[in-house]
Design a protein around this motif. Sequence first.
Motif, PDB file in Angstrom:
ATOM      1  N   LYS A  97     107.902  25.684  62.726  1.00 13.30           N
ATOM      2  CA  LYS A  97     107.230  24.643  63.933  1.00 13.30           C
ATOM      3  C   LYS A  97     105.902  25.209  64.262  1.00 13.30           C
ATOM      4  O   LYS A  97     105.993  26.327  64.890  1.00 13.30           O
ATOM      5  N   PRO A  98     105.032  24.321  64.401  1.00  8.46           N
ATOM      6  CA  PRO A  98     105.327  23.083  63.867  1.00  8.46           C
ATOM      7  C   PRO A  98     105.169  23.183  62.200  1.00  8.46           C
ATOM      8  O   PRO A  98     104.751  23.943  61.817  1.00  8.46           O
ATOM      9  N   CYS A  99     105.852  22.021  61.898  1.00 12.53           N
ATOM     10  CA  CYS A  99     105.970  22.020  60.259  1.00 12.53           C
ATOM     11  C   CYS A  99     104.532  21.800  59.540  1.00 12.53           C
ATOM     12  O   CYS A  99     104.168  20.687  59.868  1.00 12.53           O
ATOM     13  N   PRO A 100     104.259  22.724  58.769  1.00  6.76           N
ATOM     14  CA  PRO A 100     102.865  22.438  58.249  1.00  6.76           C
ATOM     15  C   PRO A 100     102.966  21.254  57.193  1.00  6.76           C
ATOM     16  O   PRO A 100     101.737  20.867  56.694  1.00  6.76           O
ATOM     17  N   GLU A 101     104.042  21.000  56.535  1.00  6.22           N
ATOM     18  CA  GLU A 101     104.085  19.850  55.643  1.00  6.22           C
ATOM     19  C   GLU A 101     103.604  18.517  56.139  1.00  6.22           C
ATOM     20  O   GLU A 101     103.065  17.800  55.481  1.00  6.22           O
ATOM     21  N   LEU A 102     103.645  18.142  57.522  1.00  7.24           N
ATOM     22  CA  LEU A 102     103.450  17.369  58.008  1.00  7.24           C
ATOM     23  C   LEU A 102     102.001  16.791  57.899  1.00  7.24           C
ATOM     24  O   LEU A 102     101.573  15.607  58.237  1.00  7.24           O
ATOM     25  N   LEU A 103     101.064  17.922  57.637  1.00  8.49           N
ATOM     26  CA  LEU A 103      99.614  17.461  57.573  1.00  8.49           C
ATOM     27  C   LEU A 103      99.529  16.342  56.241  1.00  8.49           C
ATOM     28  O   LEU A 103      98.569  15.629  56.438  1.00  8.49           O
ATOM     29  N   THR A 104     100.154  16.715  55.253  1.00  3.89           N
ATOM     30  CA  THR A 104      99.837  16.006  53.947  1.00  3.89           C
ATOM     31  C   THR A 104     101.211  15.271  53.344  1.00  3.89           C
ATOM     32  O   THR A 104     101.006  14.731  52.243  1.00  3.89           O
ATOM     33  N   ARG A 105     102.191  15.522  53.872  1.00  4.86           N
ATOM     34  CA  ARG A 105     103.349  15.218  53.297  1.00  4.86           C
ATOM     35  C   ARG A 105     104.466  14.360  54.433  1.00  4.86           C
ATOM     36  O   ARG A 105     103.944  14.511  55.596  1.00  4.86           O
ATOM     37  N   ALA A 106     105.556  14.153  54.049  1.00  3.44           N
ATOM     38  CA  ALA A 106     106.442  13.264  54.763  1.00  3.44           C
ATOM     39  C   ALA A 106     105.874  12.119  55.704  1.00  3.44           C
ATOM     40  O   ALA A 106     106.189  12.327  57.019  1.00  3.44           O
ATOM     41  N   GLY A 107     105.090  11.456  55.193  1.00  5.63           N
ATOM     42  CA  GLY A 107     104.560  10.331  56.046  1.00  5.63           C
ATOM     43  C   GLY A 107     104.052   9.194  55.188  1.00  5.63           C
ATOM     44  O   GLY A 107     104.267   9.149  53.721  1.00  5.63           O
ATOM     45  N   ILE A 108     103.308   8.113  55.554  1.00  7.35           N
ATOM     46  CA  ILE A 108     102.639   6.955  55.029  1.00  7.35           C
ATOM     47  C   ILE A 108     100.947   7.289  55.410  1.00  7.35           C
ATOM     48  O   ILE A 108     100.848   7.393  56.343  1.00  7.35           O
ATOM     49  N   TRP A 109     100.423   6.990  54.252  1.00 11.36           N
ATOM     50  CA  TRP A 109      99.032   7.094  54.239  1.00 11.36           C
ATOM     51  C   TRP A 109      98.502   5.596  53.989  1.00 11.36           C
ATOM     52  O   TRP A 109      98.813   5.099  53.224  1.00 11.36           O
ATOM     53  N   ARG A 110      97.226   5.424  54.447  1.00 12.70           N
ATOM     54  CA  ARG A 110      96.728   4.096  54.583  1.00 12.70           C
ATOM     55  C   ARG A 110      95.187   4.213  54.095  1.00 12.70           C
ATOM     56  O   ARG A 110      94.351   5.015  54.282  1.00 12.70           O
ATOM     57  N   TYR A 111      94.744   3.389  52.921  1.00 12.76           N
ATOM     58  CA  TYR A 111      93.828   3.258  52.152  1.00 12.76           C
ATOM     59  C   TYR A 111      93.252   2.043  51.895  1.00 12.76           C
ATOM     60  O   TYR A 111      93.911   0.926  52.180  1.00 12.76           O
ATOM     61  N   ASP A 112      92.045   1.739  51.329  1.00 10.48           N
ATOM     62  CA  ASP A 112      91.652   0.468  51.166  1.00 10.48           C
ATOM     63  C   ASP A 112      91.714   0.017  49.519  1.00 10.48           C
ATOM     64  O   ASP A 112      91.230   0.823  48.685  1.00 10.48           O
ATOM     65  N   ALA A 113      92.460  -0.965  49.180  1.00  5.84           N
ATOM     66  CA  ALA A 113      92.862  -1.356  47.808  1.00  5.84           C
ATOM     67  C   ALA A 113      91.676  -1.717  47.103  1.00  5.84           C
ATOM     68  O   ALA A 113      91.664  -1.760  45.921  1.00  5.84           O
ATOM     69  N   ASN A 114      90.668  -2.184  48.017  1.00  7.64           N
ATOM     70  CA  ASN A 114      89.351  -2.694  47.144  1.00  7.64           C
ATOM     71  C   ASN A 114      88.454  -1.551  46.829  1.00  7.64           C
ATOM     72  O   ASN A 114      87.406  -1.739  46.036  1.00  7.64           O
ATOM     73  N   LYS A 115      88.484  -0.537  47.249  1.00 10.32           N
ATOM     74  CA  LYS A 115      87.516   0.658  47.113  1.00 10.32           C
ATOM     75  C   LYS A 115      88.147   1.513  46.087  1.00 10.32           C
ATOM     76  O   LYS A 115      89.334   1.930  45.979  1.00 10.32           O
ATOM     77  N   THR A 116      87.263   2.203  45.100  1.00  7.43           N
ATOM     78  CA  THR A 116      87.481   3.037  44.232  1.00  7.43           C
ATOM     79  C   THR A 116      87.237   4.368  44.764  1.00  7.43           C
ATOM     80  O   THR A 116      86.371   4.605  45.653  1.00  7.43           O
ATOM     81  N   ASN A 117      87.813   5.553  44.020  1.00  4.45           N
ATOM     82  CA  ASN A 117      87.446   6.898  44.119  1.00  4.45           C
ATOM     83  C   ASN A 117      87.484   7.422  45.588  1.00  4.45           C
ATOM     84  O   ASN A 117      86.777   8.003  46.103  1.00  4.45           O
ATOM     85  N   GLN A 118      88.603   6.908  46.395  1.00  7.29           N
ATOM     86  CA  GLN A 118      88.905   7.489  47.668  1.00  7.29           C
ATOM     87  C   GLN A 118      89.737   8.715  47.272  1.00  7.29           C
ATOM     88  O   GLN A 118      90.519   8.906  46.099  1.00  7.29           O
ATOM     89  N   ARG A 119      89.623   9.665  48.366  1.00 12.35           N
ATOM     90  CA  ARG A 119      90.377  10.851  48.188  1.00 12.35           C
ATOM     91  C   ARG A 119      91.315  11.175  49.072  1.00 12.35           C
ATOM     92  O   ARG A 119      91.040  11.152  50.556  1.00 12.35           O
ATOM     93  N   PHE A 120      92.557  11.608  48.738  1.00 12.15           N
ATOM     94  CA  PHE A 120      93.736  11.705  49.812  1.00 12.15           C
ATOM     95  C   PHE A 120      93.423  12.932  50.751  1.00 12.15           C
ATOM     96  O   PHE A 120      92.877  13.903  50.213  1.00 12.15           O
ATOM     97  N   SER A 121      93.476  12.872  52.049  1.00 11.49           N
ATOM     98  CA  SER A 121      93.477  13.943  53.119  1.00 11.49           C
ATOM     99  C   SER A 121      94.191  13.649  54.368  1.00 11.49           C
ATOM    100  O   SER A 121      94.964  12.346  54.404  1.00 11.49           O
ATOM    101  N   PRO A 122      94.372  14.433  55.060  1.00 14.50           N
ATOM    102  CA  PRO A 122      95.189  14.305  56.512  1.00 14.50           C
ATOM    103  C   PRO A 122      94.768  13.446  57.249  1.00 14.50           C
ATOM    104  O   PRO A 122      95.590  12.533  58.091  1.00 14.50           O
TER     105      PRO A 122
END
Length: 464
Positions: free
Chosen positions: A221-246
């Motif tokens: 605690k705090p759980c470090p996994e929450l930065l990049t895991r255990a959740g839902i991320w939002r991006y733009d379906a119309n754009k290419t080459n987006q990179r996953f990040s917190p």
Amino acid sequence: MNYGSNRIAAYSLASIATVLAFAACVKSESSTADSTASASSTAPSAACAADNGGLKLPDGFCATVFADTIGHARHIVVSSNGDVYVNTWSGRYYDTPAHPGGFIVALRDTNNDGKADVIKRFGPDSLHGNAGGTGIGIYNAQLYAEESGASAGRIVRYAISTDSMTATTASQTIVSGLPLGGDHPMHPFAIAQSGEIYINSGSPSNSCQVKNRTLESPGRKPCPELLTRAGIWRYDANKTNQRFSPSERYATGIRNAVGIGFDGGGQLFSTQHGRDQLFENWTKLYTSDQGQNLPAEELLRIEQGGDYGWPYCYFDGSQNKLALAPEYGGDGGKAVGECATKKGPEAFFPAHWAPDGLAFYTGTSFPAHYQGGVFIAFHGSWNRAPAPQQGYNVSFVPFTGGKAADPAKYEIFADGFAGGPLGPDANDKAAHRPTGIAQGPDGALYIADDKGGRVWRVVYKGAK
């Protein structure tokens, strides 16, 4: 749920050509909302199998085996012309060989008999590496799919020919760098009509312990996994080459949202796989019976910035409340603590059923009781020993006014997937395990199974 060998829970994205798809909100390939509504109200005319393909269904419903032995069928989507697309996954969680050919399977029924007579595959060859994945959807007449790589996952997009059913060009990468390590490496997603794509990133551990799945190991605690895991991320379906990040995290505290999609009004929902091993890891606080029946599986109404509690909390269906997890000072379910500020579920279900596919019914060919409600595919449990395994069904939750009619009540809509009673160690002995679920433009329901590689088509013929 844990995803050990042959224990993967799957999820389906179902999407159709309607203003809002029922597991993923998508745009029609070419039809208008009016023509889609007309198509979905047309009564299916295909015949049904004498045994409904092994399924037990409510009176008036029947099923055909639309396709069989196509590989580890995960999520599923149906285009506006009725073609069915399935994402299959050959990864580290399966002991059986991968199916030869590309990981995306295209299915077409040309003679309206409820069975696919044209089957094609495209995408990378699933026999080489961890090709394929779980998520799949249609947006702006293009097919989106999750694809696992050697070290990271990505969401790709294909232009599809309605004549050939397959890709006309090489895939384009929409989002790359999706994390794959640990217990829950799948990335189901849903695409809104407005073009946002919402992607699950499941937790790499059971409960963020210092030593995962270990007796009395405390939680970090705090759980470090929450930065990049255990959740839902939002991006733009119309754009290419987006990179996953917190920075693109949309909601947090969701251990593994395998089922994800929109209701008919555009509200995002997901399931949550409840944690495991309350009894095994905390024998001084929980009984064996509690370990078998806690925590509840959940259906969540997803809001931007929402925190749904994992790993600090779990939902106790018997008390109808979020309880403080033992890794963070919980006392066996009585204490609430910080969980009082977390978001509880819209509806909940028995423990360890593994909810994988989610689809709101927006058609009109099913009776009015089902219209607007949600179907959930349960993949089946693995860890209820010494009690028998449970799940392996498609359940239905009626909705009224955009909310579950009763959060504690559900109906088993389709059963018989397991092929018979299962013992405490029998999850791998199940004949079939429901994973993906989607609605067709005529209102038929499609169910995918990642154990036997089967797809069923369920229609309503009228009560006897």
